[in-house]
Design a protein around this motif. Structure first.
Motif, short mmCIF file in Angstrom:
data_model
loop_
_atom_site.label_atom_id
_atom_site.label_comp_id
_atom_site.label_asym_id
_atom_site.label_seq_id
_atom_site.Cartn_x
_atom_site.Cartn_y
_atom_site.Cartn_z
N HIS A 153 0.85 -1.19 0.00
CA HIS A 153 0.00 0.00 0.00
C HIS A 153 0.88 1.24 0.00
CE1 HIS A 153 1.07 0.56 4.22
NE2 HIS A 153 0.68 -0.68 4.48
N GLY A 154 0.30 2.36 -0.35
CA GLY A 154 1.02 3.62 -0.27
C GLY A 154 1.00 4.16 1.14
N MET A 155 1.66 5.28 1.32
CA MET A 155 1.64 5.96 2.61
C MET A 155 1.19 7.39 2.39
SD MET A 155 2.44 4.06 5.21
CE MET A 155 2.97 5.23 6.46
N HIS A 156 0.45 7.89 3.34
CA HIS A 156 0.04 9.29 3.27
C HIS A 156 0.25 9.95 4.63
CE1 HIS A 156 -3.63 6.93 4.34
NE2 HIS A 156 -3.79 7.89 5.23
N PRO A 242 0.11 7.84 10.22
CA PRO A 242 -0.05 6.38 10.17
C PRO A 242 1.03 5.68 10.99
CG PRO A 242 -0.34 7.32 7.99
CD PRO A 242 0.13 8.44 8.87
N TYR A 243 0.62 4.71 11.77
CA TYR A 243 1.49 3.91 12.63
C TYR A 243 2.00 4.66 13.87
CZ TYR A 243 1.80 0.44 8.85
OH TYR A 243 1.51 -0.50 7.88
N GLU A 244 1.71 5.95 13.98
CA GLU A 244 2.23 6.69 15.13
C GLU A 244 1.60 6.23 16.44
OE1 GLU A 244 2.54 11.26 16.90
OE2 GLU A 244 2.01 10.96 14.78
N ALA A 249 -4.45 0.58 9.09
CA ALA A 249 -5.85 0.62 8.68
C ALA A 249 -6.63 1.72 9.38
CB ALA A 249 -6.52 -0.74 8.96
N ALA A 250 -6.11 2.22 10.50
CA ALA A 250 -6.79 3.29 11.23
C ALA A 250 -6.55 4.65 10.60
CB ALA A 250 -6.34 3.31 12.69
N GLY A 251 -5.66 4.70 9.60
CA GLY A 251 -5.40 5.96 8.93
C GLY A 251 -4.60 6.91 9.80
#
Length: 276
Positions: A153-156, A242-244, A249-251
């Motif tokens: 997937h991409g990252m935003h 994201p991931y912080e 999936a939680a955006g």
């Protein structure tokens, strides 16, 4: 696409719909009445499955202090390594865009050594920086960045920065107080509870909230976001990347705190800036 990205992207789309054909906007400095004009500067490259796009509302004239503060922020947002004259915004943008292009081309070539060309999708990076909120005393710019390098997937990413117009000072946690108080921890916890509640058909209790959090902290003592809160028409936005603090999936988990609820956690300087 999750709330923070939607908030920021919605603001950018609104700005885009209201732009004049000249792509110039006028901002009045509340102290000097000088007009700060911004011009849309862009960079676009799309070749051999590599795409780079940058779009920035770049300050050109007006209050020198604010203008320079904004230019420095834009450069830092793109990487911070440019040491040329920031008055030449296009040259600065081209510098960073060429770096981005080189990195994507290198990644593309490296993947071609292990994968057939038909199994390689397009590589892209886009960055947009636009004004999204303004009063007579402050102005907020938001940054939206997306990148994809043929992965799952991409990252935003998305964040904002608010500036005091009179001198370009950035709104940051140094304009906030009582950050370790129970009240502030409650604001963060309840804000995240509200965010994750939108993904659930059931009321979000503490155990459910904990299942959505990626941190060793107790949910009653959750950390502030890495990027500082920023000011919008609805209040002050707290946004995580994201991931912080949660799963991909939680955006980008985010929430807005009204100025009234934020008042106990703002310094007198910030209250004056916000007019509360």
């Amino acid at each position: 696409m999750k709330k923070l990205f939607i908030i920021i992207l919605g603001c950018l789309l609104t700005v885009g719909c209201n732009q004049k054909a000249s792509n110039e906007k006028t901002i009045i400095n509340e102290k000097t009445n000088e007009k700060l004009t911004t011009k849309e500067l862009t960079y676009a490259y799309d070749q051999d499955k590599v795409e780079v796009n940058i779009k920035i509302a770049y300050p050109e004239g007006g209050n020198e202090i604010l203008r320079n503060a904004l230019r420095e922020f834009f450069s830092e947002s793109l990487g911070g390594s440019y040491d040329g004259d920031l008055a030449d915004g296009q040259k600065m943008i081209d510098f960073y865009a060429e770096q981005m292009k080189a990195e994507l081309i290198k990644e593309h070539e490296e993947q071609k050594q292990d994968l057939s060309e038909e199994n390689i999708s397009g590589f892209y990076k886009t960055v947009s920086i636009e004004k999204t909120y303004e009063t007579d005393k402050l102005i907020t710019f938001t940054v939206v960045e997306e990148i994809y390098t043929n992965g799952a997937h991409g990252m935003h990413y998305g964040y904002g920065q608010t500036f005091r117009k009179s001198d370009g000072r950035r709104f940051n946690t140094d304009m906030m107080c009582n950050l370790t108080s129970d009240g502030m921890h409650t604001l963060i916890k309840e804000g995240l509870r509200e965010y994750f509640s939108e993904m659930s058909d059931e009321p979000m209790n503490d155990e459910m909230l904990k299942d959505n959090i990626l941190t060793d902290n107790d949910i009653d003592y959750l950390p502030m976001p890495v990027y500082p809160p920023f000011v919008t028409e609805d209040g002050i936005v707290f946004g995580y990347q994201p991931y912080e603090i949660s799963f991909y999936a939680a955006g980008m988990p985010s929430f807005v705190v009204s100025l009234n609820d934020m008042k106990p956690y703002l310094t007198n300087t910030a209250r004056k800036m916000l007019g509360i």
